[in-house]
Motif scaffolding. Structure first.
Motif, PDB file in Angstrom:
ATOM      1  N   ASP A   9      34.452  19.134  25.894  1.00  0.00           N
ATOM      2  CA  ASP A   9      35.368  18.557  26.889  1.00  0.00           C
ATOM      3  C   ASP A   9      36.793  19.065  26.730  1.00  0.00           C
ATOM      4  O   ASP A   9      37.749  18.375  27.094  1.00  0.00           O
ATOM      5  CB  ASP A   9      35.352  17.018  26.803  1.00  0.00           C
ATOM      6  N   ARG A  10      36.913  20.248  26.231  1.00  0.00           N
ATOM      7  CA  ARG A  10      38.246  20.821  26.065  1.00  0.00           C
ATOM      8  C   ARG A  10      38.580  21.663  27.297  1.00  0.00           C
ATOM      9  O   ARG A  10      37.736  22.388  27.805  1.00  0.00           O
ATOM     10  CB  ARG A  10      38.277  21.695  24.812  1.00  0.00           C
ATOM     11  N   ARG A  11      39.811  21.526  27.782  1.00  0.00           N
ATOM     12  CA  ARG A  11      40.247  22.301  28.942  1.00  0.00           C
ATOM     13  C   ARG A  11      41.292  23.316  28.495  1.00  0.00           C
ATOM     14  O   ARG A  11      42.208  22.989  27.746  1.00  0.00           O
ATOM     15  CB  ARG A  11      40.815  21.387  30.026  1.00  0.00           C
ATOM     16  N   VAL A  12      41.105  24.552  28.987  1.00  0.00           N
ATOM     17  CA  VAL A  12      41.968  25.649  28.574  1.00  0.00           C
ATOM     18  C   VAL A  12      42.680  26.205  29.805  1.00  0.00           C
ATOM     19  O   VAL A  12      42.056  26.472  30.829  1.00  0.00           O
ATOM     20  CB  VAL A  12      41.152  26.785  27.907  1.00  0.00           C
ATOM     21  N   ASP A  13      43.987  26.352  29.679  1.00  0.00           N
ATOM     22  CA  ASP A  13      44.781  26.973  30.744  1.00  0.00           C
ATOM     23  C   ASP A  13      44.831  28.474  30.449  1.00  0.00           C
ATOM     24  O   ASP A  13      45.315  28.887  29.387  1.00  0.00           O
ATOM     25  CB  ASP A  13      46.189  26.374  30.768  1.00  0.00           C
ATOM     26  N   VAL A  14      44.280  29.300  31.361  1.00  0.00           N
ATOM     27  CA  VAL A  14      44.187  30.739  31.107  1.00  0.00           C
ATOM     28  C   VAL A  14      44.816  31.526  32.248  1.00  0.00           C
ATOM     29  O   VAL A  14      44.893  31.073  33.387  1.00  0.00           O
ATOM     30  CB  VAL A  14      42.717  31.198  30.946  1.00  0.00           C
ATOM     31  N   LEU A  15      45.288  32.700  31.885  1.00  0.00           N
ATOM     32  CA  LEU A  15      45.595  33.748  32.857  1.00  0.00           C
ATOM     33  C   LEU A  15      44.364  34.637  32.925  1.00  0.00           C
ATOM     34  O   LEU A  15      43.793  34.987  31.894  1.00  0.00           O
ATOM     35  CB  LEU A  15      46.811  34.565  32.415  1.00  0.00           C
ATOM     36  N   TRP A  16      43.937  35.025  34.119  1.00  0.00           N
ATOM     37  CA  TRP A  16      42.706  35.803  34.243  1.00  0.00           C
ATOM     38  C   TRP A  16      42.879  36.962  35.213  1.00  0.00           C
ATOM     39  O   TRP A  16      43.713  36.941  36.117  1.00  0.00           O
ATOM     40  CB  TRP A  16      41.534  34.929  34.709  1.00  0.00           C
ATOM     41  N   TRP A  17      42.073  37.967  34.975  1.00  0.00           N
ATOM     42  CA  TRP A  17      42.006  39.147  35.838  1.00  0.00           C
ATOM     43  C   TRP A  17      40.531  39.448  36.089  1.00  0.00           C
ATOM     44  O   TRP A  17      39.728  39.403  35.151  1.00  0.00           O
ATOM     45  CB  TRP A  17      42.640  40.378  35.182  1.00  0.00           C
ATOM     46  N   ALA A  18      40.177  39.751  37.317  1.00  0.00           N
ATOM     47  CA  ALA A  18      38.785  40.092  37.656  1.00  0.00           C
ATOM     48  C   ALA A  18      38.792  41.429  38.394  1.00  0.00           C
ATOM     49  O   ALA A  18      39.478  41.583  39.402  1.00  0.00           O
ATOM     50  CB  ALA A  18      38.157  39.006  38.530  1.00  0.00           C
ATOM     51  N   TYR A  19      38.036  42.371  37.873  1.00  0.00           N
ATOM     52  CA  TYR A  19      37.983  43.711  38.438  1.00  0.00           C
ATOM     53  C   TYR A  19      36.540  44.059  38.815  1.00  0.00           C
ATOM     54  O   TYR A  19      35.689  44.186  37.926  1.00  0.00           O
ATOM     55  CB  TYR A  19      38.503  44.763  37.446  1.00  0.00           C
ATOM     56  N   PRO A  20      36.214  44.201  40.102  1.00  0.00           N
ATOM     57  CA  PRO A  20      34.870  44.687  40.477  1.00  0.00           C
ATOM     58  C   PRO A  20      34.661  46.096  39.932  1.00  0.00           C
ATOM     59  O   PRO A  20      35.555  46.937  39.998  1.00  0.00           O
ATOM     60  CB  PRO A  20      34.910  44.690  42.013  1.00  0.00           C
ATOM     61  N   LEU A  21      33.497  46.334  39.381  1.00  0.00           N
ATOM     62  CA  LEU A  21      33.181  47.633  38.798  1.00  0.00           C
ATOM     63  C   LEU A  21      32.350  48.439  39.783  1.00  0.00           C
ATOM     64  O   LEU A  21      31.476  47.908  40.460  1.00  0.00           O
ATOM     65  CB  LEU A  21      32.408  47.459  37.480  1.00  0.00           C
ATOM     66  N   VAL A  22      32.622  49.723  39.841  1.00  0.00           N
ATOM     67  CA  VAL A  22      31.904  50.618  40.736  1.00  0.00           C
ATOM     68  C   VAL A  22      31.031  51.537  39.913  1.00  0.00           C
ATOM     69  O   VAL A  22      31.229  51.701  38.729  1.00  0.00           O
ATOM     70  CB  VAL A  22      32.884  51.443  41.590  1.00  0.00           C
ATOM     71  N   GLY A  23      30.044  52.155  40.570  1.00  0.00           N
ATOM     72  CA  GLY A  23      29.176  53.092  39.871  1.00  0.00           C
ATOM     73  C   GLY A  23      27.754  52.595  39.801  1.00  0.00           C
ATOM     74  O   GLY A  23      27.425  51.492  40.222  1.00  0.00           O
ATOM     75  N   PRO A  24      26.866  53.420  39.240  1.00  0.00           N
ATOM     76  CA  PRO A  24      25.440  53.084  39.236  1.00  0.00           C
ATOM     77  C   PRO A  24      25.011  52.128  38.137  1.00  0.00           C
ATOM     78  O   PRO A  24      23.865  51.713  38.094  1.00  0.00           O
ATOM     79  CB  PRO A  24      24.793  54.464  39.016  1.00  0.00           C
ATOM     80  N   GLY A  25      25.894  51.794  37.204  1.00  0.00           N
ATOM     81  CA  GLY A  25      25.513  50.949  36.078  1.00  0.00           C
ATOM     82  C   GLY A  25      25.235  49.516  36.481  1.00  0.00           C
ATOM     83  O   GLY A  25      25.518  49.084  37.602  1.00  0.00           O
TER      84      GLY A  25
END
Length: 825
Positions: free
Chosen positions: A122-138
């Motif tokens: 029940d711990r809440r964490v304040d975060v900065l986040w970055w999300a990057y879509p990845l391209v390619g066949p992987g």
């Protein structure tokens, strides 16, 4: 191992004209790295993620990402002041759901923000986040980076708030992170972060290599593609000023003095971005002179960075690799749609505007304006009216939903002041419209692309000319000759063009013999092909004189010396006598042929005196005679089939022997077996000529010969002997025609011979061959006989009745022959 935070303080640098801001703060803190695969499951959970979210790696891998990163929603007290710890983030609102959209795969572009996450216990964490879509066949779909906002505020803030001088946050990750794709992700950082330059990527990667673990980098002056909203008043104020300056520039309005610095920065950044884009495009196109590949490169270079849809149209002659008349295109000019790249859902454009369609464009359209003026045409928004006008050109297809409301830029593809084609660039309605700077960028892009396309077009045109020349020079060899079957293959070089100096040939010789030739002029291109044509013609002419193989190569070498010393050639010349069961061969610097024995299937290289290449001069040639049996196969080829860079030619020759001995149902299958074994190896860059002959032989009882005295009375005896022999062979239907033609040829031979008796020979093979030899060297010729002429009609009779006929000089005189078609057995 838990790495401590590093602090670096640098002297203040001017932020504007005459202004010196407080010392900027830079630093690095540990960063959590989470990778989500295409099924929405966590495929990587770094040590930083374990520390930040208090969850072991083994419990995280394979679980749905939204379950491990649950967003709590708006932070408590956001905008109300109820939670003084978050007073500096009062502007925060709604960034959490952005993370949810990224985790669910609903966002296809980089995003960032702040979110309150509920973690175990029940711990809440304040975060900065970055999300990057990845391209390619992987399998990786999403890269999520996160940092503890409390830690940043505690270590780098002033009191309870973050440092007021911090304006940008830059995520970075080291090559030593422990998931398989880390090194590839670092290498492709500019692709993952589309706004990041190659130089900026290299700087960030180099900076974190020394640390060996994921980090978060931030400073006042560094710009990054995606930055979370810190809610810092100084940053918000500057962002607002930049937005005002941007609106003024976009509208073409005067920029206020207090916004001039921001306007100059924006203009400089825009120009730099355009230059970087053009440099990247220049490097991505023109990697080969293949026209089709170049077209694809040009189309893909602008999507999605510059536009969302790119359609490429070329003039009909450009697509065909042909020349076309000078002058401006008109309403009759046909334009081929050769490529279409877009970011819409797959298949949306395919049925409406298929690649390969050709069409003219009416004079009232912007397309016609672009192609005739040679200048870009900008349409900020395609209106309903314009969309209807454009759609009227497409019968039974409504393209209005695809184009209406979009911004359009038409750019001509020009080279040397000639319009080769044009590109239609479209942007989605929600994207910024094309502006004047885009028009300039598009014009420069089209100029570079047009030059590359024109180079590919001219190369294709020259290749077509050379290929046509070579095709006209390569013979169309019949599958059957007297006593032998023949199969051939020609493969152009894969890298050095479709034209070279390789050739093969077969020539009919007196006595039911066949000359077999394979040669290779060293080099490639039109000059080599032209030299090949000259040598091939010379070989045919000298073979018709029935010269021995060694003497023929000697004469060919002399001819090459007279033609010039710019080219050398190798040549293998063989004469097959199906009656004697013998090969007579000579070699001029060529690789040896392979003989496959019918008796046991064994194959061997025929040992020949190598000789020097044609054109060297002053070198003797020798010939050898090799006995052969019916069913044996002779394989002759050029060195392009057996030679490969970095490999001893002996390996290729051994493979040739092995593949030639492989059983095959037909001659074509046998050729294909050799090509599969040798022609598909990597590294082949030369042309290949392959000539395979099955030496069937002619049985002795299928040959009949007579010696005739130089007496006119022998004509009747010859006619009777031929008729009797054909009845014995079961060919009575051919007896009358053959007897009449033999009478004519023997009459001429008796009349013109000098001392030696006339020889008459019948050979029953795939056709009925009749030959008459005498010691006169003057060849007969067809002529028109007048009403009162007593001679001149004999060859006209032979020409009419025979399937084929001819005459050739021999060492002792001449041979006149004819063939008749035999009934199928």
């Amino acid at each position: 191992m838990d790495h401590g935070t590093e602090r670096d303080t640098h002297p203040g640098r001017p932020a504007g004209r005459g202004a010196v801001p407080p010392d900027p703060v830079t630093g690095r803190v540990p960063l959590a790295v989470v990778v989500v695969d295409r099924d929405g499951l966590v495929s990587h959970w770094s040590r930083g993620a374990r520390r930040l979210f208090r969850l072991p790696k083994e419990e995280a891998i394979g679980r749905p990402a939204p379950d491990l990163l649950p967003v709590s929603g708006v932070l408590p007290g956001a905008g109300t002041g109820d939670d003084p710890a978050y007073g500096a983030y009062a502007d925060y609102d709604g960034l959490g759901p952005g993370l949810e959209s990224s985790l669910d795969g609903r966002l296809s572009y980089p995003a960032a923000g702040r979110a309150r996450l509920t973690v175990p216990a029940d711990r809440r964490v304040d975060v900065l986040w970055w999300a990057y879509p990845l391209v390619g066949p992987g399998p990786e779909r999403l890269l999520v980076l996160a940092a503890d906002a409390d830690g940043l505020r505690r270590d780098y803030g002033h009191g309870d708030a973050p440092a007021a001088t911090v304006e940008r946050i830059a995520p970075a990750f080291a090559l030593h992170t422990d998931f398989p794709g880390a090194e590839e992700l670092a290498r492709r950082l500019p692709e993952i972060l589309p706004s990041m330059s190659v130089g900026e990527s290299a700087r960030i990667v180099a900076q974190v290599l020394e640390l060996g673990y994921p980090v978060l980098e931030f400073s006042q002056n560094d710009r990054v593609p995606v930055t979370p909203d810190w809610g810092v008043p100084r940053r918000a104020e500057r962002r607002a000023r930049r937005e005002r300056a941007a609106r003024a520039l976009a509208a073409g309005e005067p920029v206020p003095d207090d916004l001039r610095d921001e306007a100059e920065d924006l203009e400089y950044a825009a120009v730099r971005e355009r230059l970087e884009f053009l440099n990247e495009v220049s490097g991505a196109i023109g990697t080969s002179l293949d026209l089709s590949r170049t077209i694809v490169e040009v189309s893909r270079a602008v999507v999605p960075r510059f536009t969302d849809v790119a359609g490429t149209y070329l003039r009909e002659q450009v697509v065909a690799g042909e020349g076309f008349p000078d002058g401006v295109p008109d309403t009759t000019t046909m334009w081929h749609r050769v490529a279409l790249e877009h970011t819409d859902e797959p298949g949306r454009w395919d049925d409406v505007v298929p690649v390969g369609e050709a069409m003219p464009f009416p004079a009232h359209t912007p397309f016609f304006q672009c192609m005739t003026s040679g200048e870009p045409v900008l349409v900020p928004r395609i209106t309903e009216e314009m969309g209807h006008a454009i759609a009227s050109q497409f019968e039974k297809r409504d393209i209005r939903p695809l184009i209406t409301g979009r911004s359009m830029l038409l750019v001509p593809l020009k080279a040397r002041q000639v319009v080769l084609g044009f590109m239609i660039l479209l942007r989605h309605p929600e994207r910024a419209v094309f502006n004047d700077m885009d028009r300039v960028t598009g014009a420069e892009l089209a100029a570079r692309a047009g030059l590359v396309l024109d180079n590919a077009r001219m190369y294709t045109y020259q290749e077509n000319v050379a290929e046509t020349l070579q095709d006209s020079m390569l013979p169309h060899i019949p599958e059957r000759m007297a006593g032998c079957d023949i199969a051939t293959r020609y493969l152009p070089g894969t890298l050095l063009g479709r034209v070279g100096g390789d050739w093969f040939d077969s020539v009919k010789l007196p006595g039911a013999r066949t000359a077999l030739v394979v040669g290779d002029v060293m080099g490639h291109g039109l000059n080599s092909a032209a030299m090949m044509g000259q040598l091939r013609t010379a070989v045919q002419t000298m073979a018709g004189l029935d010269l021995p193989p060694a003497q023929l190569l000697r004469n060919l070498d002399d001819l090459a010396q007279r033609l010039g010393d710019t080219h050398l050639a190798t040549c293998l010349y063989a004469v097959y006598d199906p009656i004697a069961g013998e090969l007579h061969l000579a070699n001029a610097g060529h690789i040896p042929p392979v003989l496959v024995r019918a008796e046991d299937g064994a194959s061997e290289l025929i040992e020949l005196p190598t000789g020097a290449p044609i054109g060297v001069g002053g070198v003797p040639f020798e010939s050898v005679r090799v006995p052969v049996a019916p069913g044996d196969r002779l394989v002759m080829c050029t060195d392009g089939l057996v030679e490969m860079r970095g490999e001893d030619i002996g390996v290729g020759l051994a493979t040739l022997c092995e593949s030639a001995a492989h059983p095959a149902a037909s001659m074509d299958d046998a050729c294909d077996t050799i090509i599969r074994a040798l022609g598909t190896r990597g590294g082949r860059k030369d042309d290949v000529a392959l000539l395979m002959t099955r030496l069937n032989g002619i049985e002795p009882d299928a040959v009949a010969e007579w010696r005739l005295a130089r007496d006119p009375s022998e004509v009747g005896r010859a006619r009777a002997a031929v008729r009797e022999q054909l009845h014995d062979w079961g060919l009575p239907k051919q007896a009358d025609a053959a007897g009449l033609m033999v009478s004519e040829l023997v009459t001429n031979a008796v009349r013109h011979s000098h001392a030696r008796p006339v020889e008459l020979r019948l050979v029953r093979a795939d056709t009925l061959l009749c030959e008459v030899d005498d010691d006169d060297h003057e060849l007969p010729a067809l002529r028109t006989a007048g009403p009162d002429d007593e001679t001149g009609r004999g060859l006209r009779v032979v020409s009419t009745l025979a399937r084929e006929w001819g005459a050739s000089r021999t060492r002792t005189g001449k041979t006149v022959w004819f063939e008749l078609t035999l009934p199928r057995r």
